[in-house]
Design a protein around this motif. Sequence first.
Motif, PDB file in Angstrom:
ATOM      1  N   LEU A 240       0.692  -0.698  -0.005  1.00 41.41           N
ATOM      2  CA  LEU A 240      -0.049  -0.194  -0.223  1.00 41.41           C
ATOM      3  C   LEU A 240       0.787   1.482   0.118  1.00 41.41           C
ATOM      4  O   LEU A 240       1.531   1.391   0.896  1.00 41.41           O
ATOM      5  CB  LEU A 240      -1.154   0.060   1.274  1.00 41.41           C
ATOM      6  CG  LEU A 240      -1.601   1.079   1.300  1.00 41.41           C
ATOM      7  CD1 LEU A 240      -2.323   1.485   0.722  1.00 41.41           C
ATOM      8  CD2 LEU A 240      -2.229   1.200   2.725  1.00 41.41           C
TER       9      LEU A 240
ATOM     10  N   LEU B  96      -7.719   8.575   5.606  1.00 40.01           N
ATOM     11  CA  LEU B  96      -7.351   7.335   4.336  1.00 40.01           C
ATOM     12  C   LEU B  96      -6.738   6.009   5.387  1.00 40.01           C
ATOM     13  O   LEU B  96      -6.906   4.466   4.692  1.00 40.01           O
ATOM     14  CB  LEU B  96      -6.835   7.381   3.571  1.00 40.01           C
ATOM     15  CG  LEU B  96      -7.565   8.894   2.490  1.00 40.01           C
ATOM     16  CD1 LEU B  96      -6.154   9.104   1.131  1.00 40.01           C
ATOM     17  CD2 LEU B  96      -8.626   7.879   1.178  1.00 40.01           C
TER      18      LEU B  96
ATOM     19  N   PHE C 125      -4.017   7.040  -1.367  1.00 41.41           N
ATOM     20  CA  PHE C 125      -3.410   5.941  -1.571  1.00 41.41           C
ATOM     21  C   PHE C 125      -3.440   5.034  -2.562  1.00 41.41           C
ATOM     22  O   PHE C 125      -4.452   5.346  -3.153  1.00 41.41           O
ATOM     23  CB  PHE C 125      -4.340   5.209  -0.251  1.00 41.41           C
ATOM     24  CG  PHE C 125      -3.775   6.028   1.449  1.00 41.41           C
ATOM     25  CD1 PHE C 125      -3.441   6.949   1.526  1.00 41.41           C
ATOM     26  CD2 PHE C 125      -4.201   4.639   2.109  1.00 41.41           C
ATOM     27  CE1 PHE C 125      -2.932   7.509   2.165  1.00 41.41           C
ATOM     28  CE2 PHE C 125      -3.494   5.230   3.824  1.00 41.41           C
ATOM     29  CZ  PHE C 125      -2.975   6.699   3.484  1.00 41.41           C
TER      30      PHE C 125
ATOM     31  N   ARG D 267      -3.114   1.127  -4.526  1.00 39.13           N
ATOM     32  CA  ARG D 267      -2.618  -0.416  -4.656  1.00 39.13           C
ATOM     33  C   ARG D 267      -2.827  -1.130  -5.686  1.00 39.13           C
ATOM     34  O   ARG D 267      -3.951  -0.054  -6.215  1.00 39.13           O
ATOM     35  CB  ARG D 267      -3.607  -1.050  -3.168  1.00 39.13           C
ATOM     36  CG  ARG D 267      -2.126  -2.497  -3.065  1.00 39.13           C
ATOM     37  CD  ARG D 267      -3.820  -3.229  -2.004  1.00 39.13           C
ATOM     38  NE  ARG D 267      -4.147  -2.707  -0.741  1.00 39.13           N
ATOM     39  CZ  ARG D 267      -3.460  -2.666   0.141  1.00 39.13           C
ATOM     40  NH1 ARG D 267      -2.646  -3.668  -0.263  1.00 39.13           N
ATOM     41  NH2 ARG D 267      -3.605  -2.552   1.347  1.00 39.13           N
TER      42      ARG D 267
ATOM     43  N   MET E  90      -9.273   3.578   6.671  1.00 39.91           N
ATOM     44  CA  MET E  90     -10.145   3.615   5.939  1.00 39.91           C
ATOM     45  C   MET E  90      -9.177   1.596   5.407  1.00 39.91           C
ATOM     46  O   MET E  90      -9.580   0.191   4.969  1.00 39.91           O
ATOM     47  CB  MET E  90     -10.446   3.550   4.993  1.00 39.91           C
ATOM     48  CG  MET E  90     -11.546   5.112   5.171  1.00 39.91           C
ATOM     49  SD  MET E  90     -12.053   6.040   4.321  1.00 39.91           S
ATOM     50  CE  MET E  90     -12.759   4.479   2.649  1.00 39.91           C
ATOM     51  N   TYR E  91      -7.799   2.011   4.992  1.00 42.19           N
ATOM     52  CA  TYR E  91      -7.304   1.286   3.846  1.00 42.19           C
ATOM     53  C   TYR E  91      -5.863   0.562   4.980  1.00 42.19           C
ATOM     54  O   TYR E  91      -5.574  -0.558   4.094  1.00 42.19           O
ATOM     55  CB  TYR E  91      -6.544   1.214   2.661  1.00 42.19           C
ATOM     56  CG  TYR E  91      -8.224   2.664   2.054  1.00 42.19           C
ATOM     57  CD1 TYR E  91      -8.512   2.073   1.452  1.00 42.19           C
ATOM     58  CD2 TYR E  91      -8.080   3.783   1.777  1.00 42.19           C
ATOM     59  CE1 TYR E  91     -10.009   2.142   0.550  1.00 42.19           C
ATOM     60  CE2 TYR E  91      -9.014   4.097   1.056  1.00 42.19           C
ATOM     61  CZ  TYR E  91      -9.799   3.017   0.025  1.00 42.19           C
ATOM     62  OH  TYR E  91     -11.102   3.722  -0.218  1.00 42.19           O
TER      63      TYR E  91
ATOM     64  N   LEU F 254      -7.089   3.694  -4.524  1.00 46.64           N
ATOM     65  CA  LEU F 254      -8.123   3.881  -3.437  1.00 46.64           C
ATOM     66  C   LEU F 254      -8.244   5.074  -3.109  1.00 46.64           C
ATOM     67  O   LEU F 254     -10.184   4.876  -3.194  1.00 46.64           O
ATOM     68  CB  LEU F 254      -7.150   2.939  -1.979  1.00 46.64           C
ATOM     69  CG  LEU F 254      -5.997   1.990  -2.701  1.00 46.64           C
ATOM     70  CD1 LEU F 254      -5.611   1.060  -1.550  1.00 46.64           C
ATOM     71  CD2 LEU F 254      -7.175   0.877  -3.012  1.00 46.64           C
TER      72      LEU F 254
END
Length: 338
Positions: A4, A44, A29, A31, A47-48, A36
Amino acid sequence: MSELIAIRDVSAIVSPGSHEPVISQRSIFIRDGVILGVGDFSLLASMYGQPDVVLDGRKKVAIPGFYDLHTHIAMLGFRGLLVDADRPVHETFFMLSSEMDCETAYRLAVAGALEALKSGIVLVADVFFQAESVAEALESVGTRGLVGYCCINHEEAAHSESEIGRAIEFGKRWRENTLVKPAIAPYSVDTVSREQLELLARLARELGVHLHVHLARSREEMKYTRELTGYTPVLYAYRLGLLGPRTIAAQANIVSEQERFILAQSGSLIAQCPSSSMLEGLPIHAYEYWQLGGNVAVGTDSPSLNDNIDFFEELRLMVYAQRVQLERKVWKAWDLLE
Ligand SMILES: [Zn+2]
């Protein structure tokens, strides 16, 4: 799971047409090459997850990738060679590129794709005889491609009829590729017979691929097309049904007001190539096409007729060329990004 990646606190151009085209001090972000989210870093991360790699985006700008909609990247090996040639296309381009072996074309195209990437070019619309090599090179670098199999069958540029068969095979082979798509590319309307132009246009429609053609790029093409057909290149292409939203009309330098209107209205992508046009002493009409609502695109063209493959340089020269030509200040930087 793959890495990530976060670009933290960067300014970004997210959507030129939106009410907030530029955002500041936000994070992106990413990936697997997919964005994303764009926004507050902490939000963020919640969330990720915490990113594996954080790039410092302060005092930097993130911009969308550029599409170079007309070039010949494997000509990088002949950089500067055609600048003073009297008939660069007929006497030199055809000779050098048609004689190039596939391995050389592949290596030069890899170098060309990497140079393009340096200025943010993420898609290259290329036209070349060794289209297979160029397509493989773009795929290996990871650059998106719209690669045209170059077809010619006139006089000094004579190629055999079997070229059409190879173009069809090339189109079928690459049609399902996710990164590199094929295009059909008659070199220009004066170097391909009427029968084959119509055949190639039909083929492009049947395969559902783009047609990429140099159009009205030189005075020589204008003279020859008139002698051959009684029409100018743009009117001839229009009559043959070559123009449309899936057509890239490269350069379109020698055109009347009426022809500019036809091109703009056709929905064709009009790829303007400021460096190579200026080197050959040809006008460009990007601003007029743009004002007519045309789909104006930018191409770096062959590195052999351009000192570099640099998208920012082409944008800059496009503005300079238009301001000199029209004798007034047209465009602001933001217009070009839009
Ligand atoms: Zn070209």
